[in-house]
Scaffold this motif. Structure first.
Motif, PDB file in Angstrom:
ATOM      1  N   TYR A 370     -52.082   4.283  55.372  1.00 12.79           N
ATOM      2  CA  TYR A 370     -52.663   5.622  55.386  1.00 12.79           C
ATOM      3  C   TYR A 370     -52.382   6.359  54.072  1.00 12.79           C
ATOM      4  O   TYR A 370     -53.227   7.122  53.597  1.00 12.79           O
ATOM      5  CB  TYR A 370     -52.142   6.439  56.570  1.00 12.79           C
ATOM      6  CG  TYR A 370     -52.897   7.745  56.716  1.00 12.79           C
ATOM      7  CD1 TYR A 370     -54.268   7.747  56.969  1.00 12.79           C
ATOM      8  CD2 TYR A 370     -52.248   8.968  56.566  1.00 12.79           C
ATOM      9  CE1 TYR A 370     -54.976   8.928  57.080  1.00 12.79           C
ATOM     10  CE2 TYR A 370     -52.954  10.162  56.675  1.00 12.79           C
ATOM     11  CZ  TYR A 370     -54.319  10.131  56.927  1.00 12.79           C
ATOM     12  OH  TYR A 370     -55.030  11.303  57.019  1.00 12.79           O
ATOM     13  N   SER A 371     -51.231   6.116  53.476  1.00 13.86           N
ATOM     14  CA  SER A 371     -50.935   6.711  52.165  1.00 13.86           C
ATOM     15  C   SER A 371     -51.956   6.277  51.127  1.00 13.86           C
ATOM     16  O   SER A 371     -52.310   7.052  50.225  1.00 13.86           O
ATOM     17  CB  SER A 371     -49.527   6.307  51.703  1.00 13.86           C
ATOM     18  OG  SER A 371     -48.539   6.836  52.566  1.00 13.86           O
ATOM     19  N   VAL A 374     -54.845   8.469  51.536  1.00 14.29           N
ATOM     20  CA  VAL A 374     -54.538   9.787  50.966  1.00 14.29           C
ATOM     21  C   VAL A 374     -54.692   9.759  49.447  1.00 14.29           C
ATOM     22  O   VAL A 374     -55.215  10.705  48.839  1.00 14.29           O
ATOM     23  CB  VAL A 374     -53.115  10.225  51.367  1.00 14.29           C
ATOM     24  CG1 VAL A 374     -52.719  11.517  50.648  1.00 14.29           C
ATOM     25  CG2 VAL A 374     -53.019  10.416  52.881  1.00 14.29           C
ATOM     26  N   LEU A 440     -52.887   7.896  62.380  1.00 13.90           N
ATOM     27  CA  LEU A 440     -52.318   8.882  61.461  1.00 13.90           C
ATOM     28  C   LEU A 440     -53.390   9.825  60.933  1.00 13.90           C
ATOM     29  O   LEU A 440     -53.132  11.019  60.733  1.00 13.90           O
ATOM     30  CB  LEU A 440     -51.606   8.170  60.308  1.00 13.90           C
ATOM     31  CG  LEU A 440     -50.301   7.462  60.697  1.00 13.90           C
ATOM     32  CD1 LEU A 440     -49.830   6.547  59.569  1.00 13.90           C
ATOM     33  CD2 LEU A 440     -49.215   8.483  61.043  1.00 13.90           C
ATOM     34  N   ASP A 441     -54.602   9.318  60.737  1.00 10.44           N
ATOM     35  CA  ASP A 441     -55.690  10.188  60.301  1.00 10.44           C
ATOM     36  C   ASP A 441     -56.021  11.210  61.390  1.00 10.44           C
ATOM     37  O   ASP A 441     -56.225  12.401  61.101  1.00 10.44           O
ATOM     38  CB  ASP A 441     -56.924   9.355  59.958  1.00 10.44           C
ATOM     39  CG  ASP A 441     -58.033  10.191  59.341  1.00 10.44           C
ATOM     40  OD1 ASP A 441     -57.771  10.834  58.304  1.00 10.44           O
ATOM     41  OD2 ASP A 441     -59.141  10.186  59.892  1.00 10.44           O
ATOM     42  N   ASN A 444     -53.211  13.736  61.390  1.00  2.00           N
ATOM     43  CA  ASN A 444     -53.326  14.618  60.236  1.00  2.00           C
ATOM     44  C   ASN A 444     -54.378  15.697  60.494  1.00  2.00           C
ATOM     45  O   ASN A 444     -54.159  16.883  60.220  1.00  2.00           O
ATOM     46  CB  ASN A 444     -53.689  13.783  59.007  1.00  2.00           C
ATOM     47  CG  ASN A 444     -53.603  14.565  57.702  1.00  2.00           C
ATOM     48  OD1 ASN A 444     -53.395  15.772  57.679  1.00  2.00           O
ATOM     49  ND2 ASN A 444     -53.767  13.874  56.608  1.00  2.00           N
ATOM     50  N   GLN A 445     -55.507  15.306  61.039  1.00  5.48           N
ATOM     51  CA  GLN A 445     -56.568  16.278  61.314  1.00  5.48           C
ATOM     52  C   GLN A 445     -56.136  17.294  62.368  1.00  5.48           C
ATOM     53  O   GLN A 445     -56.453  18.482  62.263  1.00  5.48           O
ATOM     54  CB  GLN A 445     -57.829  15.542  61.774  1.00  5.48           C
ATOM     55  CG  GLN A 445     -58.499  14.722  60.679  1.00  5.48           C
ATOM     56  CD  GLN A 445     -59.764  14.039  61.170  1.00  5.48           C
ATOM     57  OE1 GLN A 445     -60.576  14.648  61.857  1.00  5.48           O
ATOM     58  NE2 GLN A 445     -59.926  12.771  60.822  1.00  5.48           N
ATOM     59  N   ASP A 449     -52.761  19.507  57.084  1.00  7.90           N
ATOM     60  CA  ASP A 449     -51.989  18.884  56.000  1.00  7.90           C
ATOM     61  C   ASP A 449     -50.564  19.415  55.904  1.00  7.90           C
ATOM     62  O   ASP A 449     -49.616  18.644  55.722  1.00  7.90           O
ATOM     63  CB  ASP A 449     -52.693  19.096  54.662  1.00  7.90           C
ATOM     64  CG  ASP A 449     -53.869  18.157  54.465  1.00  7.90           C
ATOM     65  OD1 ASP A 449     -54.055  17.240  55.296  1.00  7.90           O
ATOM     66  OD2 ASP A 449     -54.601  18.332  53.475  1.00  7.90           O
ATOM     67  N   PHE A 452     -48.362  18.099  58.798  1.00  7.24           N
ATOM     68  CA  PHE A 452     -48.324  16.635  58.766  1.00  7.24           C
ATOM     69  C   PHE A 452     -47.414  16.134  57.650  1.00  7.24           C
ATOM     70  O   PHE A 452     -46.520  15.308  57.884  1.00  7.24           O
ATOM     71  CB  PHE A 452     -49.744  16.099  58.594  1.00  7.24           C
ATOM     72  CG  PHE A 452     -49.836  14.598  58.532  1.00  7.24           C
ATOM     73  CD1 PHE A 452     -49.861  13.844  59.698  1.00  7.24           C
ATOM     74  CD2 PHE A 452     -49.919  13.930  57.325  1.00  7.24           C
ATOM     75  CE1 PHE A 452     -49.954  12.456  59.650  1.00  7.24           C
ATOM     76  CE2 PHE A 452     -50.018  12.544  57.261  1.00  7.24           C
ATOM     77  CZ  PHE A 452     -50.031  11.811  58.436  1.00  7.24           C
ATOM     78  N   PHE A 453     -47.624  16.644  56.438  1.00  5.08           N
ATOM     79  CA  PHE A 453     -46.821  16.139  55.323  1.00  5.08           C
ATOM     80  C   PHE A 453     -45.402  16.702  55.332  1.00  5.08           C
ATOM     81  O   PHE A 453     -44.480  16.074  54.818  1.00  5.08           O
ATOM     82  CB  PHE A 453     -47.532  16.415  53.999  1.00  5.08           C
ATOM     83  CG  PHE A 453     -48.736  15.532  53.800  1.00  5.08           C
ATOM     84  CD1 PHE A 453     -48.587  14.185  53.576  1.00  5.08           C
ATOM     85  CD2 PHE A 453     -50.017  16.049  53.890  1.00  5.08           C
ATOM     86  CE1 PHE A 453     -49.689  13.348  53.423  1.00  5.08           C
ATOM     87  CE2 PHE A 453     -51.134  15.230  53.735  1.00  5.08           C
ATOM     88  CZ  PHE A 453     -50.965  13.876  53.503  1.00  5.08           C
TER      89      PHE A 453
END
Length: 500
Positions: A370-371, A374, A440-441, A444-445, A449, A452-453
């Protein structure tokens, strides 16, 4: 408090006692520290010399093992990964990959440990898992106490293009020396499975000396502290690597080298073709800058991307990644970018924050994949990013699932299971990489952001140089939101979420 002394003899006696106590205290301070009490981390000291005519490495290892398991130990268990290469039955490759792994036909490799000593005395040992696990009896070792283990070893390299072996291009040394098994309620004594990256170990300090013929250039975990070329035929490479959970290197007579500074880290690119070698460096530098900002600054002084004869694609080790030499072609730049970025992300997810890659592989692989998405989002135009995401994740998942449903009448959709329980390598990659990236997407949604981060940053700061489990992974996300993300993650991991 005031003390009255009645006579001179009493004062003399007390002065003598005080002087004796002072001598004892000073002696304890000035004497060298006892490794049994004062060691702060485990330390591996390895000396090795490679013979290109026999493809044999002879070496020795001194391990000062610090017991941080929280339990009293009476034995240590170490992986002897090279012994998986002793036969075709145990070679760590899926059956349909064997011709790629052994282009010149199968041949054996392995490691033999000898003269094993504990605290200077001959040790009682035993082997299991087809000689892939070495058990060593030790005196009862309490929490935060250490023990010294010494041994000699002889390493025979196979002619193979995997993590471990030699080819015409050079030598890959991944998972090559005796290393203490990770601990999770007991030493995790799994064999070298053919699926995934079946490794789990704790961080330690490494001091390594490798002697090679002069023509070879070494790319390695850690910092090269000295390069002794006083012998006209050999070079002695001395390396130090702190807070790393493994030690790997690759060496070749054909390497060229470029580097670039990113903050306090030097990023190196070892390659044979300059144009694509520059691109590999560019991809590593750009992704490191992004991940520094998103997750926290990379805490090591160097990072190396090394072209190697590694047919599988890319492989992460601390401070260094092996990248398939076939990707170093102009027509393969998109693949080179993807693999370099994915493996660079592993420096945070596996390197800095570890996990049991045997039982919970989704943690590091899913975060690394997933990174990479990103990275694309931050470096590509919005419409291009969507194309990349669909190609590597959404469409990849759909096509893989269609193939898997044709192969198997019943398919276990669980993400979270040991690597040896997946139906095959395609099932492993589809669930652990792609489906976890989709999870993970979605996460994140839902969280946004910032939250999540922040969750991922908290994992990096709280568990730096340690290992996490599924529970700590989920808790980090839940701590940043009032949404019931714990239930959502559990549903994905257990296979309850079915995508069409």
């Amino acid at each position: 408090m005031k003390i009255s002394l009645k006579d001179k003899r009493t004062r003399i006696w007390l002065a003598a006692v005080a002087a004796a106590v002072l001598v004892v205290v000073l002696t304890l301070i000035l004497l060298p520290s006892s490794p049994g009490r004062d060691a702060k981390k485990s330390t591996y000291q390895i000396q090795a010399e490679y013979s290109p005519s026999t493809h044999v490495i002879r070496g020795s290892m001194k391990l000062n093992y610090l017991n941080q398991t929280g339990e009293t130990l009476e034995s240590l268990s170490l992986h002897l990964y090279p012994n998986a290469f002793a036969s075709e039955d145990t070679a760590p490759f899926p059956q349909d990959w064997m011709e790629l792994a052994y282009p010149n036909g199968f041949n054996t490799g392995g490691i033999e440990a000898a003269n094993i000593r504990v605290n200077g005395k001959e040790a009682q040992t035993s082997l299991e898992e087809n000689n892939q696990i070495l058990n060593v009896k030790i005196p009862r070792l309490g929490k935060n106490r250490s023990v010294k283990l010494e041994m000699d070893f002889t390493l025979t390299l196979p002619n193979a293009s995997g993590r471990f072996g030699y080819t015409d291009s050079g030598v890959n040394l991944g998972n090559w020396y005796p290393i203490v098994c990770g601990y999770d309620g007991g030493f995790v004594k799994n064999p070298y499975y053919a699926t995934g990256d079946p490794f789990f170990s704790e961080t330690a300090l490494y001091e390594v000396s490798i002697t090679l013929p002069q023509e070879y250039t070494l790319a390695t975990t850690g910092v090269i502290t000295q390069k002794d070329q006083s012998n006209a035929l050999k070079t002695v490479w001395n390396i130090k690597a702190d807070n790393v959970r493994d030690f790997a290197c690759v060496f070749s007579a054909d390497y060229k080298l470029l580097s670039e500074q990113v903050g306090d880290t030097i990023v190196y690119s070892y390659f044979t073709d300059e144009e694509t070698g520059k691109k590999a460096l560019e991809f590593a530098v750009n992704s490191m800058k992004i991940f520094n900002e998103l997750y926290g600054v990379y805490p090591y002084p160097q990072y190396t991307v090394a072209e190697s004869d590694f047919f599988i694609g890319g492989m992460e080790f601390p401070n260094i990644v092996f990248i398939n030499k076939q990707f170093y072609k102009l027509q393969n730049l998109l693949t080179l970018e993807h693999v370099v970025v994915h493996e660079t992300a592993h420096q945070w997810w596996y390197g800095v924050v570890g996990n049991n890659q045997v039982s919970e592989a989704f943690i590091d692989e899913g975060l690394a994949e997933y990174s990479t998405m990103v990275y694309y989002k931050k470096t590509k135009a919005p419409e291009d990013y969507r194309t990349y995401f669909n190609y590597y994740i959404s469409n990849n998942y759909r096509f893989a699932m269609a193939e898997l449903r044709q192969r198997y009448n019943e398919l276990n959709m669980s993400i979270n299971k040991p690597v040896n329980e997946f139906e095959d390598d395609l099932a492993y990659e589809t669930m652990v990489y792609t489906k976890t990236a989709l999870m993970l997407d979605t996460l994140n949604q839902q969280m946004g952001d910032e939250a999540f981060f922040k969750a991922l940053q908290s994992l990096q700061s709280k568990y730096q140089f340690k290992s996490i489990t599924k529970d700590e992974y989920i808790a980090a996300f839940q701590a940043q939101t009032n949404l019931p993300v714990s239930k959502m993650i559990d549903a994905w991991l257990s296979g309850k979420v079915i995508l069409h």
